[in-house]
Design a protein around this motif. Sequence first.
Motif: not given
Length: 348
Positions: A179, A256, A331
Amino acid sequence: MTQAEPRLTTLAHGGGCGCKIAPDVLQSILAGAPQAAPFANLMVGAETSDDAAVWRLNDDQALVATTDFFMPMVDDPFDFGRIAAANALSDVYAMGATPIFALAIVGMPIGKLSVQTIGRILEGGASVCATAGAPVAGGHSIDSVEPIYGLVALGLVHPDRVLTNRRAQPGDVLILTKALGVGVLSAAFKQERLDGAGYAALMASTTQLNTPGPRLAAMPEVHAVTDVTGFGLLGHALEMARGAGVAVELELTGPAYLSGAEDLAAAGVRTGASVRNWAAYGQAVTTPAALPEWRRDLLSDPQTSGGLLIAVAPEGAEAVMQLVQSLGFASARRVGRVREGAPSVVVV
């Protein structure tokens, strides 16, 4: 009465990969540097802004060498050491190699920080290297104005399995394993606006080793890999585009984001490095006309020990997603694709 030590982050003008020289300034510096003489065994040098240098040792082994160091982005010395070590090892993994050992780079303001604090920084780095199976075998230290820590990291890979940022092909799917939002969270930390959950998310991301690298190198469908660090997703995607002579299309809703990063960015938390990054390469990036500035900041946000950006043929994308998720990268997301065109990045 013993005087309390200062917070690590108060001793540094920047922190983490946000310390990097802006990409346009770096390009100008390197443009004036003398070019290395050609060596038959130098497989990867500085030509395409790759993550590490690669030297062929023999038919079965190539040595991957890199160095990375910076000033603290957190105040806990052990955590600082962990982040810096994971970030340095990331470049080895990004080339498809397995780390074998490291050398420590240490610059500390002696007299401002205690021996115990400096020792904890080194312990943090060594703990991450131990997890990677790569001992810290030595290093070099100096007395410096600001605290600096990092590694020279070395690894081995088969010469036929070296991953670079320059072999992306039109049609490839782009996958990002972590992320975004590290820079925003670290800025919030310095402003004392980061809560416990945000700090936990920051530490979990920045200390997660990019171990999929060697496994990706064994997959013929994987064409190019780079790790996303100080230049942000846009900057490192652009380096991939320029290295391969292709255009990169990124989906705005693809990546993300770390817990709290979007809310903090929308509230005006940003790093100076994200501004410098955009000023350096914004002319090569096309974004939607209505894109909010804070959203653009997240795409140029400097990532410390960020994820791997993987260009993989469509038929191999699902296998890559399964691999990285099985190794703990929950993620991971498909964030775009590669297409024909002049080297550039288009956000859609």
